[in-house]
Design a protein around this motif. Structure first.
Motif, PDB file in Angstrom:
ATOM      1  N   LEU A 239      91.581 -21.066 -92.100  1.00 60.07           N
ATOM      2  CA  LEU A 239      91.286 -22.300 -91.358  1.00 60.07           C
ATOM      3  C   LEU A 239      92.309 -23.302 -91.921  1.00 60.07           C
ATOM      4  CD1 LEU A 239      89.298 -24.287 -89.885  1.00 60.07           C
ATOM      5  CD2 LEU A 239      88.491 -24.675 -92.194  1.00 60.07           C
ATOM      6  N   VAL A 240      92.566 -23.210 -92.950  1.00 61.03           N
ATOM      7  CA  VAL A 240      93.642 -24.251 -93.401  1.00 61.03           C
ATOM      8  C   VAL A 240      94.990 -23.807 -92.680  1.00 61.03           C
ATOM      9  CG1 VAL A 240      94.880 -24.886 -95.472  1.00 61.03           C
ATOM     10  CG2 VAL A 240      92.556 -24.888 -95.552  1.00 61.03           C
ATOM     11  N   LEU A 241      95.486 -22.524 -92.753  1.00 59.90           N
ATOM     12  CA  LEU A 241      96.559 -22.229 -92.135  1.00 59.90           C
ATOM     13  C   LEU A 241      96.391 -22.508 -90.532  1.00 59.90           C
ATOM     14  CD1 LEU A 241      99.146 -20.601 -92.069  1.00 59.90           C
ATOM     15  CD2 LEU A 241      98.039 -18.505 -91.553  1.00 59.90           C
ATOM     16  N   PHE A 242      95.241 -22.362 -89.640  1.00 56.61           N
ATOM     17  CA  PHE A 242      95.273 -22.588 -88.437  1.00 56.61           C
ATOM     18  C   PHE A 242      95.256 -24.204 -88.333  1.00 56.61           C
ATOM     19  CE2 PHE A 242      92.397 -24.043 -85.048  1.00 56.61           C
ATOM     20  CZ  PHE A 242      92.996 -23.553 -83.908  1.00 56.61           C
ATOM     21  N   LEU A 243      94.706 -24.962 -89.006  1.00 54.57           N
ATOM     22  CA  LEU A 243      94.946 -26.509 -88.944  1.00 54.57           C
ATOM     23  C   LEU A 243      96.457 -26.835 -89.150  1.00 54.57           C
ATOM     24  CD1 LEU A 243      91.626 -27.424 -90.736  1.00 54.57           C
ATOM     25  CD2 LEU A 243      92.053 -27.552 -88.202  1.00 54.57           C
ATOM     26  N   GLY A 244      97.100 -26.094 -90.048  1.00 50.24           N
ATOM     27  CA  GLY A 244      98.318 -26.502 -90.187  1.00 50.24           C
ATOM     28  C   GLY A 244      99.159 -26.357 -88.820  1.00 50.24           C
TER      29      GLY A 244
ATOM     30  N   SER B  76      97.878 -25.924 -86.007  1.00 52.67           N
ATOM     31  CA  SER B  76      97.710 -26.825 -84.880  1.00 52.67           C
ATOM     32  C   SER B  76      98.239 -28.261 -84.929  1.00 52.67           C
ATOM     33  CB  SER B  76      96.058 -26.816 -84.716  1.00 52.67           C
ATOM     34  OG  SER B  76      95.394 -27.372 -85.710  1.00 52.67           O
ATOM     35  N   GLY B  77      98.435 -28.629 -86.209  1.00 47.75           N
ATOM     36  CA  GLY B  77      98.897 -30.148 -86.164  1.00 47.75           C
ATOM     37  C   GLY B  77     100.350 -30.170 -85.651  1.00 47.75           C
ATOM     38  N   PHE B  78     101.151 -28.859 -85.851  1.00 44.38           N
ATOM     39  CA  PHE B  78     102.489 -28.855 -85.297  1.00 44.38           C
ATOM     40  C   PHE B  78     102.558 -28.921 -83.950  1.00 44.38           C
ATOM     41  CE2 PHE B  78     104.121 -27.885 -89.644  1.00 44.38           C
ATOM     42  CZ  PHE B  78     105.307 -28.643 -89.469  1.00 44.38           C
ATOM     43  N   ILE B  79     101.660 -27.967 -83.448  1.00 45.65           N
ATOM     44  CA  ILE B  79     101.454 -27.868 -82.055  1.00 45.65           C
ATOM     45  C   ILE B  79     101.098 -29.205 -81.276  1.00 45.65           C
ATOM     46  CG2 ILE B  79     100.153 -26.812 -80.002  1.00 45.65           C
ATOM     47  CD1 ILE B  79      99.934 -24.210 -81.721  1.00 45.65           C
ATOM     48  N   ALA B  80     100.211 -29.893 -81.936  1.00 43.49           N
ATOM     49  CA  ALA B  80      99.641 -31.147 -81.314  1.00 43.49           C
ATOM     50  C   ALA B  80     101.008 -32.330 -81.435  1.00 43.49           C
ATOM     51  CB  ALA B  80      98.431 -31.999 -82.202  1.00 43.49           C
ATOM     52  N   LYS B  81     101.619 -32.160 -82.560  1.00 45.46           N
ATOM     53  CA  LYS B  81     102.930 -33.062 -82.833  1.00 45.46           C
ATOM     54  C   LYS B  81     103.803 -32.712 -81.464  1.00 45.46           C
ATOM     55  CE  LYS B  81     107.003 -33.468 -85.158  1.00 45.46           C
ATOM     56  NZ  LYS B  81     107.763 -32.537 -83.963  1.00 45.46           N
ATOM     57  N   GLY B  82     104.203 -31.576 -81.082  1.00 44.84           N
ATOM     58  CA  GLY B  82     104.986 -31.083 -80.062  1.00 44.84           C
ATOM     59  C   GLY B  82     104.537 -31.563 -78.881  1.00 44.84           C
ATOM     60  N   LEU B  83     103.091 -31.358 -78.564  1.00 43.18           N
ATOM     61  CA  LEU B  83     102.635 -31.893 -77.063  1.00 43.18           C
ATOM     62  C   LEU B  83     102.635 -33.312 -77.170  1.00 43.18           C
ATOM     63  CD1 LEU B  83      99.538 -29.431 -77.006  1.00 43.18           C
ATOM     64  CD2 LEU B  83     101.796 -29.410 -75.636  1.00 43.18           C
ATOM     65  N   ILE B  84     102.181 -34.212 -78.023  1.00 43.36           N
ATOM     66  CA  ILE B  84     102.357 -35.674 -78.261  1.00 43.36           C
ATOM     67  C   ILE B  84     103.679 -36.073 -78.141  1.00 43.36           C
ATOM     68  CG2 ILE B  84     101.935 -37.670 -79.378  1.00 43.36           C
ATOM     69  CD1 ILE B  84      99.782 -36.189 -80.780  1.00 43.36           C
ATOM     70  N   GLN B  85     104.800 -35.529 -78.433  1.00 43.85           N
ATOM     71  CA  GLN B  85     106.048 -35.635 -78.447  1.00 43.85           C
ATOM     72  C   GLN B  85     106.445 -35.611 -77.118  1.00 43.85           C
ATOM     73  OE1 GLN B  85     108.615 -33.725 -81.118  1.00 43.85           O
ATOM     74  NE2 GLN B  85     110.446 -34.650 -80.554  1.00 43.85           N
ATOM     75  N   LEU B  86     106.181 -34.499 -76.187  1.00 43.41           N
ATOM     76  CA  LEU B  86     106.631 -34.393 -75.053  1.00 43.41           C
ATOM     77  C   LEU B  86     106.079 -35.121 -74.120  1.00 43.41           C
ATOM     78  CD1 LEU B  86     106.437 -30.462 -74.686  1.00 43.41           C
ATOM     79  CD2 LEU B  86     108.519 -31.767 -74.673  1.00 43.41           C
ATOM     80  N   SER B  87     104.599 -35.641 -74.449  1.00 44.55           N
ATOM     81  CA  SER B  87     104.097 -36.461 -73.119  1.00 44.55           C
ATOM     82  C   SER B  87     104.733 -37.726 -73.774  1.00 44.55           C
ATOM     83  CB  SER B  87     102.512 -36.557 -73.584  1.00 44.55           C
ATOM     84  OG  SER B  87     102.381 -37.222 -74.872  1.00 44.55           O
ATOM     85  N   TRP B  88     105.035 -38.312 -74.853  1.00 44.00           N
ATOM     86  CA  TRP B  88     105.516 -39.592 -74.813  1.00 44.00           C
ATOM     87  C   TRP B  88     107.021 -39.708 -74.459  1.00 44.00           C
ATOM     88  CZ3 TRP B  88     104.126 -42.063 -80.215  1.00 44.00           C
ATOM     89  CH2 TRP B  88     102.762 -42.411 -80.441  1.00 44.00           C
ATOM     90  N   GLU B  89     107.793 -38.647 -74.554  1.00 42.18           N
ATOM     91  CA  GLU B  89     109.236 -38.618 -74.165  1.00 42.18           C
ATOM     92  C   GLU B  89     109.144 -38.530 -72.729  1.00 42.18           C
ATOM     93  OE1 GLU B  89     111.076 -35.363 -75.857  1.00 42.18           O
ATOM     94  OE2 GLU B  89     111.510 -36.358 -77.884  1.00 42.18           O
ATOM     95  N   GLY B  90     108.277 -37.812 -72.037  1.00 41.75           N
ATOM     96  CA  GLY B  90     107.874 -37.792 -70.263  1.00 41.75           C
ATOM     97  C   GLY B  90     107.564 -39.244 -69.916  1.00 41.75           C
TER      98      GLY B  90
END
Length: 73
Positions: free
Chosen positions: A48-53, A55-69
């Motif tokens: 669970l801890v590994l998955f949350l880590g 998913s945090g990087f994946i969420a950061k990447g998606l947020i970054q892409l949406s903001w840059e777009g």
């Protein structure tokens, strides 16, 4: 030609590097859990801890892409 796409290549390379690191971490944790005879509850907490880590990087990447777009970044 390559110079025009250096930022995109750098971004893709960094994402692949993070994916490889997370994969290697997962394999190392799996090996430690198997050799250490860890109970099922402990295994679930570790994964669970590994998955949350991850998913945090994946969420950061998606947020970054949406903001840059949207022109915010």
């Amino acid at each position: 030609m390559l110079y025009d796409y250096i930022n995109a290549l750098e971004s893709i390379g960094l994402d692949l590097l993070f994916a490889a690191i997370f994969f290697l971490i997962a394999m190392a944790i799996r090996d430690v859990l198997n050799r250490g005879n860890v109970p099922a509850f402990g295994r679930r907490i570790v994964w669970l801890v590994l998955f949350l880590g991850c998913s945090g990087f994946i969420a950061k990447g998606l947020i970054q892409l949406s903001w840059e777009g949207a022109g915010l970044g």
